[in-house]
Scaffold this motif. Structure first.
Motif, PDB file in Angstrom:
ATOM      1  N   LYS A 190     -43.025 -34.693 -62.684  1.00  0.00           N
ATOM      2  CA  LYS A 190     -44.376 -34.649 -63.425  1.00  0.00           C
ATOM      3  C   LYS A 190     -44.212 -32.834 -64.588  1.00  0.00           C
ATOM      4  O   LYS A 190     -44.572 -33.004 -65.510  1.00  0.00           O
ATOM      5  CB  LYS A 190     -45.918 -34.007 -63.118  1.00  0.00           C
ATOM      6  CG  LYS A 190     -46.357 -35.523 -62.384  1.00  0.00           C
ATOM      7  CD  LYS A 190     -45.831 -36.887 -63.004  1.00  0.00           C
ATOM      8  CE  LYS A 190     -46.426 -38.177 -62.635  1.00  0.00           C
ATOM      9  NZ  LYS A 190     -45.248 -38.521 -61.284  1.00  0.00           N
ATOM     10  N   ARG A 191     -42.750 -32.455 -64.474  1.00  0.00           N
ATOM     11  CA  ARG A 191     -42.858 -30.956 -64.765  1.00  0.00           C
ATOM     12  C   ARG A 191     -41.520 -30.983 -64.568  1.00  0.00           C
ATOM     13  O   ARG A 191     -40.650 -31.178 -63.285  1.00  0.00           O
ATOM     14  CB  ARG A 191     -44.000 -29.947 -64.181  1.00  0.00           C
ATOM     15  CG  ARG A 191     -44.084 -29.276 -62.880  1.00  0.00           C
ATOM     16  CD  ARG A 191     -45.087 -28.740 -62.567  1.00  0.00           C
ATOM     17  NE  ARG A 191     -44.444 -27.310 -63.436  1.00  0.00           N
ATOM     18  CZ  ARG A 191     -44.997 -25.854 -62.875  1.00  0.00           C
ATOM     19  NH1 ARG A 191     -46.368 -25.599 -62.193  1.00  0.00           N
ATOM     20  NH2 ARG A 191     -45.123 -24.511 -63.567  1.00  0.00           N
TER      21      ARG A 191
ATOM     22  N   ASP B 215     -42.310 -38.362 -54.580  1.00  0.00           N
ATOM     23  CA  ASP B 215     -42.255 -37.817 -55.234  1.00  0.00           C
ATOM     24  C   ASP B 215     -42.868 -36.059 -54.758  1.00  0.00           C
ATOM     25  O   ASP B 215     -43.426 -35.941 -55.996  1.00  0.00           O
ATOM     26  CB  ASP B 215     -43.618 -38.108 -56.312  1.00  0.00           C
ATOM     27  CG  ASP B 215     -43.145 -37.405 -58.540  1.00  0.00           C
ATOM     28  OD1 ASP B 215     -41.813 -36.618 -58.441  1.00  0.00           O
ATOM     29  OD2 ASP B 215     -43.494 -37.739 -59.049  1.00  0.00           O
TER      30      ASP B 215
ATOM     31  N   PRO C 235     -49.949 -37.903 -59.102  1.00  0.00           N
ATOM     32  CA  PRO C 235     -50.090 -37.133 -60.653  1.00  0.00           C
ATOM     33  C   PRO C 235     -49.971 -35.725 -60.561  1.00  0.00           C
ATOM     34  O   PRO C 235     -49.428 -35.607 -61.994  1.00  0.00           O
ATOM     35  CB  PRO C 235     -51.137 -37.723 -61.025  1.00  0.00           C
ATOM     36  CG  PRO C 235     -52.419 -37.510 -59.818  1.00  0.00           C
ATOM     37  CD  PRO C 235     -51.164 -37.514 -58.870  1.00  0.00           C
ATOM     38  N   HIS C 236     -49.493 -35.390 -59.788  1.00  0.00           N
ATOM     39  CA  HIS C 236     -49.199 -33.397 -59.802  1.00  0.00           C
ATOM     40  C   HIS C 236     -47.809 -33.642 -59.207  1.00  0.00           C
ATOM     41  O   HIS C 236     -47.615 -33.172 -58.894  1.00  0.00           O
ATOM     42  CB  HIS C 236     -50.494 -32.554 -59.113  1.00  0.00           C
ATOM     43  CG  HIS C 236     -51.183 -32.960 -60.141  1.00  0.00           C
ATOM     44  ND1 HIS C 236     -51.767 -32.663 -61.317  1.00  0.00           N
ATOM     45  CD2 HIS C 236     -52.240 -33.981 -59.483  1.00  0.00           C
ATOM     46  CE1 HIS C 236     -52.927 -32.994 -61.802  1.00  0.00           C
ATOM     47  NE2 HIS C 236     -53.543 -32.943 -60.559  1.00  0.00           N
TER      48      HIS C 236
ATOM     49  N   ASP D  96     -52.768 -42.158 -61.204  1.00  0.00           N
ATOM     50  CA  ASP D  96     -51.777 -42.642 -60.713  1.00  0.00           C
ATOM     51  C   ASP D  96     -52.304 -43.880 -59.976  1.00  0.00           C
ATOM     52  O   ASP D  96     -52.945 -43.545 -58.869  1.00  0.00           O
ATOM     53  CB  ASP D  96     -51.091 -41.418 -60.078  1.00  0.00           C
ATOM     54  CG  ASP D  96     -49.536 -42.195 -59.668  1.00  0.00           C
ATOM     55  OD1 ASP D  96     -49.447 -42.966 -59.286  1.00  0.00           O
ATOM     56  OD2 ASP D  96     -49.079 -41.805 -59.418  1.00  0.00           O
TER      57      ASP D  96
END
Length: 302
Positions: free
Chosen positions: A290-291, A153, A285-286, A278
Protein backbone atom coordinates in the motif's frame (compact mmCIF):
# COMPACT_ATOMS: atom_id res chain seq x y z
CA UNK A 1 16.43 -22.89 1.99
CA UNK A 2 17.73 -19.31 1.90
CA UNK A 3 16.75 -17.51 5.09
CA UNK A 4 16.40 -13.76 5.58
CA UNK A 5 16.22 -12.42 9.13
CA UNK A 6 14.63 -9.02 9.82
CA UNK A 7 15.54 -7.30 13.10
CA UNK A 8 13.56 -4.10 13.77
CA UNK A 9 15.22 -1.79 16.27
CA UNK A 10 14.77 1.55 18.01
CA UNK A 11 17.20 3.08 20.51
CA UNK A 12 18.54 -0.27 21.76
CA UNK A 13 22.09 -0.33 20.39
CA UNK A 14 23.60 -2.62 23.02
CA UNK A 15 20.72 -5.10 23.01
CA UNK A 16 20.75 -5.11 19.21
CA UNK A 17 24.49 -5.83 19.15
CA UNK A 18 23.98 -8.86 21.40
CA UNK A 19 21.10 -10.08 19.24
CA UNK A 20 23.20 -9.75 16.08
CA UNK A 21 26.08 -11.60 17.74
CA UNK A 22 23.75 -14.50 18.53
CA UNK A 23 22.41 -14.53 14.97
CA UNK A 24 25.94 -14.57 13.52
CA UNK A 25 26.77 -17.60 15.67
CA UNK A 26 23.55 -19.58 15.14
CA UNK A 27 22.74 -18.66 11.51
CA UNK A 28 25.96 -17.46 9.85
CA UNK A 29 24.60 -18.04 6.34
CA UNK A 30 21.38 -16.05 6.85
CA UNK A 31 20.74 -12.72 5.18
CA UNK A 32 20.49 -10.24 8.06
CA UNK A 33 18.41 -7.07 7.64
CA UNK A 34 18.32 -4.42 10.35
CA UNK A 35 15.49 -1.90 10.16
CA UNK A 36 16.33 1.08 12.31
CA UNK A 37 13.68 3.48 13.52
CA UNK A 38 14.70 7.07 14.22
CA UNK A 39 17.27 5.96 16.83
CA UNK A 40 19.39 8.57 18.57
CA UNK A 41 21.86 6.29 20.35
CA UNK A 42 24.42 5.53 17.64
CA UNK A 43 22.67 2.45 16.30
CA UNK A 44 23.36 3.38 12.68
CA UNK A 45 27.10 3.68 13.21
CA UNK A 46 27.29 0.43 15.17
CA UNK A 47 25.47 -1.50 12.44
CA UNK A 48 27.53 0.02 9.63
CA UNK A 49 30.73 -1.01 11.41
CA UNK A 50 29.69 -4.67 11.47
CA UNK A 51 30.43 -7.17 8.71
CA UNK A 52 27.57 -9.56 9.50
CA UNK A 53 24.66 -7.27 8.48
CA UNK A 54 23.65 -7.40 4.82
CA UNK A 55 21.15 -4.56 4.67
CA UNK A 56 20.43 -1.58 6.93
CA UNK A 57 17.15 0.23 6.31
CA UNK A 58 16.47 3.54 8.04
CA UNK A 59 12.82 4.46 8.58
CA UNK A 60 11.25 7.58 10.07
CA UNK A 61 8.21 5.88 11.63
CA UNK A 62 8.39 4.51 15.16
CA UNK A 63 5.75 1.85 14.45
CA UNK A 64 7.03 -1.73 14.66
CA UNK A 65 4.85 -2.97 11.81
CA UNK A 66 6.24 -0.32 9.46
CA UNK A 67 9.73 -1.59 10.30
CA UNK A 68 8.68 -5.19 9.69
CA UNK A 69 7.20 -4.31 6.31
CA UNK A 70 10.29 -2.33 5.35
CA UNK A 71 12.33 -5.45 6.04
CA UNK A 72 10.00 -7.60 3.94
CA UNK A 73 10.46 -5.20 1.02
CA UNK A 74 14.22 -5.86 0.80
CA UNK A 75 14.38 -9.51 1.94
CA UNK A 76 15.47 -11.92 -0.80
CA UNK A 77 15.25 -15.29 0.98
CA UNK A 78 12.82 -18.14 0.42
CA UNK A 79 11.85 -17.63 4.05
CA UNK A 80 11.74 -14.48 6.19
CA UNK A 81 12.17 -14.55 9.95
CA UNK A 82 11.57 -11.76 12.46
CA UNK A 83 13.68 -11.54 15.61
CA UNK A 84 13.26 -9.00 18.39
CA UNK A 85 16.08 -6.58 19.06
CA UNK A 86 16.23 -7.75 22.68
CA UNK A 87 16.18 -11.48 21.94
CA UNK A 88 19.04 -13.93 21.45
CA UNK A 89 18.47 -16.90 19.16
CA UNK A 90 19.69 -20.23 20.52
CA UNK A 91 22.09 -22.45 18.59
CA UNK A 92 19.24 -24.80 17.57
CA UNK A 93 17.10 -21.97 16.21
CA UNK A 94 18.00 -21.99 12.52
CA UNK A 95 17.66 -25.75 11.97
CA UNK A 96 14.34 -25.76 13.81
CA UNK A 97 13.04 -22.89 11.66
CA UNK A 98 13.98 -24.72 8.46
CA UNK A 99 12.41 -27.94 9.74
CA UNK A 100 9.19 -26.17 10.70
CA UNK A 101 8.84 -24.39 7.37
CA UNK A 102 9.18 -27.72 5.53
CA UNK A 103 5.73 -28.63 6.85
CA UNK A 104 3.95 -25.32 7.57
CA UNK A 105 3.49 -21.77 6.33
CA UNK A 106 4.99 -20.26 9.46
CA UNK A 107 7.04 -21.45 12.41
CA UNK A 108 7.49 -20.13 15.92
CA UNK A 109 8.93 -21.29 19.21
CA UNK A 110 9.29 -20.38 22.87
CA UNK A 111 10.96 -17.41 24.46
CA UNK A 112 13.07 -18.33 27.48
CA UNK A 113 13.10 -15.51 30.01
CA UNK A 114 15.87 -15.32 32.55
CA UNK A 115 14.56 -13.95 35.85
CA UNK A 116 16.26 -13.38 39.18
CA UNK A 117 14.61 -16.51 40.52
CA UNK A 118 15.21 -18.76 37.51
CA UNK A 119 13.91 -19.13 33.97
CA UNK A 120 10.45 -19.21 32.41
CA UNK A 121 9.32 -20.39 28.99
CA UNK A 122 6.18 -20.56 26.86
CA UNK A 123 3.83 -23.11 25.37
CA UNK A 124 1.75 -22.89 22.16
CA UNK A 125 -1.33 -20.67 22.33
CA UNK A 126 -4.40 -21.61 20.30
CA UNK A 127 -7.88 -20.08 20.07
CA UNK A 128 -10.93 -21.12 18.05
CA UNK A 129 -12.83 -18.07 16.81
CA UNK A 130 -15.84 -18.82 14.65
CA UNK A 131 -14.60 -21.29 12.04
CA UNK A 132 -10.89 -20.52 12.49
CA UNK A 133 -8.30 -22.32 14.55
CA UNK A 134 -5.86 -19.52 15.34
CA UNK A 135 -2.32 -20.30 16.45
CA UNK A 136 -0.65 -17.22 17.88
CA UNK A 137 3.04 -16.46 17.59
CA UNK A 138 5.45 -13.92 18.98
CA UNK A 139 6.37 -11.18 16.51
CA UNK A 140 9.90 -11.37 17.92
CA UNK A 141 10.36 -15.03 17.04
CA UNK A 142 8.51 -16.13 13.93
CA UNK A 143 9.44 -17.12 10.37
CA UNK A 144 7.28 -17.35 7.26
CA UNK A 145 7.64 -18.75 3.79
CA UNK A 146 8.09 -15.76 1.50
CA UNK A 147 5.01 -16.64 -0.53
CA UNK A 148 2.96 -16.69 2.67
CA UNK A 149 4.03 -13.15 3.54
CA UNK A 150 3.08 -12.10 0.02
CA UNK A 151 -0.42 -13.53 0.52
CA UNK A 152 -0.70 -11.75 3.88
CA UNK A 153 0.70 -8.54 2.36
CA UNK A 154 2.91 -8.28 5.43
CA UNK A 155 1.74 -6.67 8.66
CA UNK A 156 -1.02 -4.13 9.26
CA UNK A 157 0.63 -0.75 9.81
CA UNK A 158 -2.45 0.72 11.49
CA UNK A 159 -1.54 -1.20 14.63
CA UNK A 160 0.96 0.16 17.14
CA UNK A 161 0.72 -3.12 19.04
CA UNK A 162 -0.77 -6.52 18.33
CA UNK A 163 0.46 -6.76 14.75
CA UNK A 164 1.61 -10.35 15.15
CA UNK A 165 -1.72 -11.44 16.62
CA UNK A 166 -3.55 -9.76 13.75
CA UNK A 167 -1.30 -11.63 11.30
CA UNK A 168 -2.14 -14.88 13.10
CA UNK A 169 -5.88 -14.26 12.57
CA UNK A 170 -5.35 -13.46 8.91
CA UNK A 171 -3.08 -16.46 8.37
CA UNK A 172 -5.79 -18.69 9.85
CA UNK A 173 -8.30 -17.05 7.51
CA UNK A 174 -6.09 -18.01 4.57
CA UNK A 175 -6.03 -21.61 5.78
CA UNK A 176 -2.34 -21.29 6.67
CA UNK A 177 -0.61 -23.43 9.26
CA UNK A 178 1.83 -22.61 12.06
CA UNK A 179 4.40 -25.11 13.29
CA UNK A 180 5.51 -24.92 16.92
CA UNK A 181 9.15 -25.97 17.25
CA UNK A 182 10.53 -26.17 20.77
CA UNK A 183 14.06 -25.80 19.41
CA UNK A 184 13.20 -22.61 17.49
CA UNK A 185 13.78 -20.82 20.74
CA UNK A 186 15.07 -17.40 21.68
CA UNK A 187 16.26 -16.03 25.01
CA UNK A 188 15.62 -12.79 26.84
CA UNK A 189 17.99 -12.23 29.69
CA UNK A 190 17.40 -10.55 33.01
CA UNK A 191 13.77 -9.61 32.66
CA UNK A 192 12.30 -8.04 35.77
CA UNK A 193 8.73 -8.03 36.97
CA UNK A 194 8.53 -4.34 36.04
CA UNK A 195 8.98 -5.29 32.39
CA UNK A 196 5.44 -6.63 32.39
CA UNK A 197 3.86 -3.39 33.60
CA UNK A 198 1.16 -1.62 31.58
CA UNK A 199 0.79 2.17 31.53
CA UNK A 200 -2.34 3.99 30.45
CA UNK A 201 -1.29 4.44 26.82
CA UNK A 202 -0.43 0.74 26.63
CA UNK A 203 -3.89 -0.08 28.01
CA UNK A 204 -5.56 2.23 25.52
CA UNK A 205 -3.71 0.67 22.58
CA UNK A 206 -4.19 -2.85 23.92
CA UNK A 207 -7.96 -2.49 23.62
CA UNK A 208 -7.91 -0.37 20.49
CA UNK A 209 -5.82 -3.07 18.79
CA UNK A 210 -7.98 -5.89 20.16
CA UNK A 211 -11.24 -4.31 18.99
CA UNK A 212 -9.70 -3.37 15.63
CA UNK A 213 -8.40 -6.81 14.72
CA UNK A 214 -11.57 -8.60 15.84
CA UNK A 215 -13.86 -6.18 13.99
CA UNK A 216 -11.65 -6.21 10.89
CA UNK A 217 -11.27 -9.99 10.70
CA UNK A 218 -14.69 -11.13 11.92
CA UNK A 219 -17.07 -8.18 11.97
CA UNK A 220 -19.20 -7.16 14.95
CA UNK A 221 -20.46 -10.61 15.88
CA UNK A 222 -21.61 -11.75 19.34
CA UNK A 223 -18.51 -13.91 19.81
CA UNK A 224 -16.12 -11.02 19.14
CA UNK A 225 -18.09 -8.63 21.36
CA UNK A 226 -18.09 -11.18 24.18
CA UNK A 227 -14.36 -11.75 23.80
CA UNK A 228 -13.63 -8.01 24.01
CA UNK A 229 -15.89 -7.51 27.04
CA UNK A 230 -14.36 -10.55 28.73
CA UNK A 231 -10.84 -9.14 28.36
CA UNK A 232 -11.95 -5.73 29.66
CA UNK A 233 -13.83 -7.29 32.58
CA UNK A 234 -10.79 -9.30 33.67
CA UNK A 235 -8.56 -6.22 33.62
CA UNK A 236 -11.19 -4.14 35.46
CA UNK A 237 -11.48 -6.79 38.19
CA UNK A 238 -7.70 -6.96 38.59
CA UNK A 239 -7.48 -3.17 38.79
CA UNK A 240 -10.29 -3.06 41.37
CA UNK A 241 -8.34 -5.52 43.54
CA UNK A 242 -5.32 -3.22 43.34
CA UNK A 243 -7.48 -0.32 44.53
CA UNK A 244 -8.82 -2.44 47.41
CA UNK A 245 -5.25 -3.34 48.45
CA UNK A 246 -4.17 0.30 48.28
CA UNK A 247 -1.83 -0.33 45.35
CA UNK A 248 -3.81 1.94 43.01
CA UNK A 249 -6.13 4.92 43.36
CA UNK A 250 -9.83 5.05 42.47
CA UNK A 251 -9.09 8.01 40.20
CA UNK A 252 -6.53 5.94 38.29
CA UNK A 253 -8.99 3.05 38.03
CA UNK A 254 -11.62 5.36 36.53
CA UNK A 255 -9.06 6.84 34.13
CA UNK A 256 -7.98 3.41 32.98
CA UNK A 257 -11.59 2.43 32.44
CA UNK A 258 -12.15 5.50 30.30
CA UNK A 259 -9.07 4.64 28.21
CA UNK A 260 -10.37 1.09 27.69
CA UNK A 261 -13.81 2.30 26.57
CA UNK A 262 -12.35 4.89 24.18
CA UNK A 263 -9.84 2.37 22.83
CA UNK A 264 -12.55 -0.21 22.16
CA UNK A 265 -14.80 2.36 20.48
CA UNK A 266 -12.10 3.70 18.18
CA UNK A 267 -10.66 0.28 17.40
CA UNK A 268 -14.04 -1.25 16.52
CA UNK A 269 -14.96 1.69 14.31
CA UNK A 270 -11.61 1.67 12.50
CA UNK A 271 -11.75 -2.11 12.19
CA UNK A 272 -15.10 -1.99 10.43
CA UNK A 273 -13.76 0.67 8.05
CA UNK A 274 -10.71 -1.51 7.34
CA UNK A 275 -12.98 -4.52 6.75
CA UNK A 276 -14.95 -2.51 4.20
CA UNK A 277 -11.79 -1.21 2.50
CA UNK A 278 -10.29 -4.67 2.02
CA UNK A 279 -12.97 -7.28 1.47
CA UNK A 280 -10.45 -9.87 0.32
CA UNK A 281 -9.41 -12.72 2.56
CA UNK A 282 -6.10 -10.90 3.18
CA UNK A 283 -7.87 -8.23 5.27
CA UNK A 284 -4.91 -5.86 5.20
CA UNK A 285 -5.63 -2.36 3.91
CA UNK A 286 -2.37 -1.09 5.45
CA UNK A 287 0.07 -3.71 4.16
CA UNK A 288 3.37 -3.85 2.28
CA UNK A 289 1.83 -3.14 -1.12
CA UNK A 290 0.00 0.00 0.00
CA UNK A 291 2.99 2.38 0.17
CA UNK A 292 6.53 2.77 -1.12
CA UNK A 293 7.99 5.53 1.06
CA UNK A 294 8.94 3.66 4.23
CA UNK A 295 12.71 3.88 3.83
CA UNK A 296 14.53 7.15 4.48
CA UNK A 297 17.89 5.57 3.63
CA UNK A 298 19.12 2.12 2.65
CA UNK A 299 22.58 0.60 2.92
CA UNK A 300 22.86 -2.62 0.95
CA UNK A 301 26.11 -4.61 1.23
CA UNK A 302 24.93 -7.74 -0.56
Amino acid sequence: MELSVVVPTLNSRDQLAASLDALAAAAPDAEVIVVNGPSADGTTGMVRDRDDVDVLVEVSARTLNVARNAGIEVASGDAVAFVGQDLLVEETWRDAVVEGLAEADAVTGPTHRTLRAGMTTETPEHRRIRDREVTYFSGGNVAFRSETLTKLDGFDEYLETGGARDAAHRLAGLGGTVSWQADACVRREYETEADGGTDRRDLYWKYRALAYRLAKNYGLRPTTVRRTISHAGSDAYAAARDVARGEATPTGWVGNGRDVVVGISMGASDGLVARARDRSITRNPHGVSKRADRAVARYDWR
